[in-house]
Scaffold this active site. Sequence first.
Site, PDB file in Angstrom:
ATOM      1  N   TYR A  71     -14.158   6.821   9.306  1.00  0.00           N
ATOM      2  CA  TYR A  71     -13.273   7.242   8.210  1.00  0.00           C
ATOM      3  C   TYR A  71     -13.767   6.548   6.951  1.00  0.00           C
ATOM      4  O   TYR A  71     -13.816   5.325   6.885  1.00  0.00           O
ATOM      5  CB  TYR A  71     -11.844   6.807   8.531  1.00  0.00           C
ATOM      6  CG  TYR A  71     -10.763   7.143   7.522  1.00  0.00           C
ATOM      7  CD1 TYR A  71      -9.681   7.934   7.899  1.00  0.00           C
ATOM      8  CD2 TYR A  71     -10.766   6.639   6.231  1.00  0.00           C
ATOM      9  CE1 TYR A  71      -8.653   8.228   7.003  1.00  0.00           C
ATOM     10  CE2 TYR A  71      -9.757   6.928   5.331  1.00  0.00           C
ATOM     11  CZ  TYR A  71      -8.697   7.709   5.716  1.00  0.00           C
ATOM     12  OH  TYR A  71      -7.682   7.997   4.812  1.00  0.00           O
TER      13      TYR A  71
ATOM     14  N   PHE B 235     -35.046   4.286  -5.399  1.00  0.00           N
ATOM     15  CA  PHE B 235     -35.425   5.369  -4.485  1.00  0.00           C
ATOM     16  C   PHE B 235     -34.676   6.664  -4.806  1.00  0.00           C
ATOM     17  O   PHE B 235     -34.720   7.608  -4.018  1.00  0.00           O
ATOM     18  CB  PHE B 235     -35.124   4.949  -3.043  1.00  0.00           C
ATOM     19  CG  PHE B 235     -36.024   3.869  -2.526  1.00  0.00           C
ATOM     20  CD1 PHE B 235     -37.251   4.176  -1.955  1.00  0.00           C
ATOM     21  CD2 PHE B 235     -35.657   2.536  -2.630  1.00  0.00           C
ATOM     22  CE1 PHE B 235     -38.086   3.179  -1.478  1.00  0.00           C
ATOM     23  CE2 PHE B 235     -36.483   1.534  -2.161  1.00  0.00           C
ATOM     24  CZ  PHE B 235     -37.703   1.849  -1.583  1.00  0.00           C
TER      25      PHE B 235
ATOM     26  N   LYS C  68     -27.407  -2.172  -5.587  1.00  0.00           N
ATOM     27  CA  LYS C  68     -27.563  -0.813  -6.105  1.00  0.00           C
ATOM     28  C   LYS C  68     -28.790  -0.661  -7.011  1.00  0.00           C
ATOM     29  O   LYS C  68     -29.369   0.442  -7.096  1.00  0.00           O
ATOM     30  CB  LYS C  68     -26.306  -0.376  -6.852  1.00  0.00           C
ATOM     31  CG  LYS C  68     -25.963  -1.176  -8.086  1.00  0.00           C
ATOM     32  CD  LYS C  68     -24.635  -0.697  -8.674  1.00  0.00           C
ATOM     33  CE  LYS C  68     -24.236  -1.529  -9.882  1.00  0.00           C
ATOM     34  NZ  LYS C  68     -22.909  -1.148 -10.402  1.00  0.00           N
TER      35      LYS C  68
ATOM     36  N   HIS D 283       0.790  -1.231   0.000  1.00  0.00           N
ATOM     37  CA  HIS D 283       0.000   0.000   0.000  1.00  0.00           C
ATOM     38  C   HIS D 283       0.827   1.288   0.000  1.00  0.00           C
ATOM     39  O   HIS D 283       0.292   2.375  -0.182  1.00  0.00           O
ATOM     40  CB  HIS D 283      -0.899  -0.020   1.245  1.00  0.00           C
ATOM     41  CG  HIS D 283      -2.137   0.816   1.143  1.00  0.00           C
ATOM     42  ND1 HIS D 283      -2.381   1.694   0.115  1.00  0.00           N
ATOM     43  CD2 HIS D 283      -3.214   0.893   1.958  1.00  0.00           C
ATOM     44  CE1 HIS D 283      -3.544   2.281   0.312  1.00  0.00           C
ATOM     45  NE2 HIS D 283      -4.063   1.817   1.422  1.00  0.00           N
TER      46      HIS D 283
END
Length: 635
Positions: free
Chosen positions: A460, A433, A427, A345
Amino acid sequence: MSKASRPSKLKSSASLHTSESVPPGYVLDPRAPPMLRFQESLPHLPVPSLSSTAAKYLETVRPHVNDIAFAETEAAVKEFISSPQVAELQKRLEARAAEPGIKNWLSNWWNDVAYMGYRDPVVVFVSYFYVHLDDKFRREPAARAASLIKAMMVFREMTEGQLLEPQKVRGAPLCMDSYKWLFHSSRYPVKPSDVAKKHDPKTNNHVVFIRKNRFFSVPLAIDSDPRRELSAAELEVFVNSFVGRIIQQAGSESATTVPIGALTSDNRDYWADARKTVIDGSPENENALREIESAMIVVCLDDTKPVTREEISWSCWVGNGRNRFYDKHQLIVFDNGRSGFLGEHSCMDGTPTLRMNEFILAAIAQNKINLGPPRTSETEVSLPQPVEIKFVLNDKIRKDVASAEERFDKLVADHDLHVLHYEGYGKNYIKKFKASPDAWAQLVKQLAFHKMFNRPPVTYESAQTRKYQLGRTEVIRSASNESKAWAEAMLDPHQTDVHRSSLFRAAMTRHLQYAAWAADGQGVDRHLFGLKKIMNEGEELPAIFKDSSYAKTSHWELSTSQLSSDYFDGWGYGEVVPDGYGLSYSIGDDYIRWTITSLKRSTAELKHYLAEAATETRIMMENAAAQIATDKTKL
């Protein structure tokens, strides 16, 4: 927060055309290669105003503190805004941002503090993993590994040749600088702060495999004709060759192999000392490390067969701590043909590796990649034997490895991981909606935490800031006054669903505003970080940083991030505070999948509450819509 586009057409390469439509505010650089053609015209990360940051900070503190604590925070923020010292710090920060040669006022600081200077082990605390969707046509590990590598070589060619199409969000190009770290790069343990190095792909055109803790180097082209890269069939032969050899030796040499890779799982200072010991042990060891560190990628061939989502997620995240080299990106292939990816990372965030993995998996699944001629009896005739990378060991090296193994085993034993693959909706349902799937999923997390702890979590959510040069991330402080009001209403049996749905929509609207601020570099946390970082030694810390609310609302109990792909069956990372949770998620057409990690802090309970919250949110919205429709018919 990031949503990947579906690579259905595999349109990843770019070419310059004079007729290309240039987004407003950007300039096409005719001297730059296609991948970097917008790079120099990307804007620089802005420095937010003090008043803007102060107002947002106060608003995001409020849900987490009582009236007395908030009054103290208001006083600290008032002093912050009017302080001559803080005004001077702001001027310094603005001057740094405007300094010639500084492309991003934050990047060097952030990369050091958050990654290179971070001394805890990268595995668990820094690395992140992807679980690949199963390939039903390649159940043998050698075939699966070979196809992944061959498809990766195509993406490498576009990346190293800088021919890759720049990523864009809503038509705006993103910074592509971090792509240089995808291949042939490694992190190195150095005190007090690690470094990264990029190796020349042309002189290091090989991949390194690990099987039963033993390293093997395999060239990606034929020595007699470097322009002819190996086919998938030839790579498969290589893999079968050394895997077979190791299996034959399973009762002797391989059973006693000292797992040098375990050293990379350790505290970075310990690993820095151990690496010096390894190198001092023999000149051959430095060459062995360099062969591993310069490889295109490391491929871990695990001798396990994970089945459940928890099993394969755990194996991709931490493995056994031995059959790994955590300083590099790693492909992981299991004996049942399942596969995944472990990301290093420090030099890049998840979106570039997501794109690479999606390209690879889509290319294979859609048969849009040339894997080379099929395997025949002649395939292996001209192939050299794979080269085993061996280390010269002494007692000190063996002791360092054993100590690293012990610390790794203790660390991972303290953790657990659960996966909630929620198939109640995804989704497609949420969009009915006219709602944001990400905001919806974030609010489900807020409600789940309320159910478990009767308060909002300090949250976070990662927002990428790659619209700016060398941009990485900013924090979306997902817990808001609006989300707290909604969660409390959901837990109050006297509230109506119509009222709850109104609060829910207000909370989603607020979340989207927070997200937009963060993506625009107008969040709270990176600015406050910069003001602290620009201080000179001996200067007094401003009151806002000494106020208890600052520490409380920077203690990320929920570390959340979204990456969604049709080609993944999971992804995740570890918690960032000891009493918190890592809570990665993906939103598919008809599912939401959460991966939850923690130091065994009732992780299964949080999983339960997430499912319960997701269902209750659906029922609430359906009931509210039905009631509103009924009320309209009565008018």
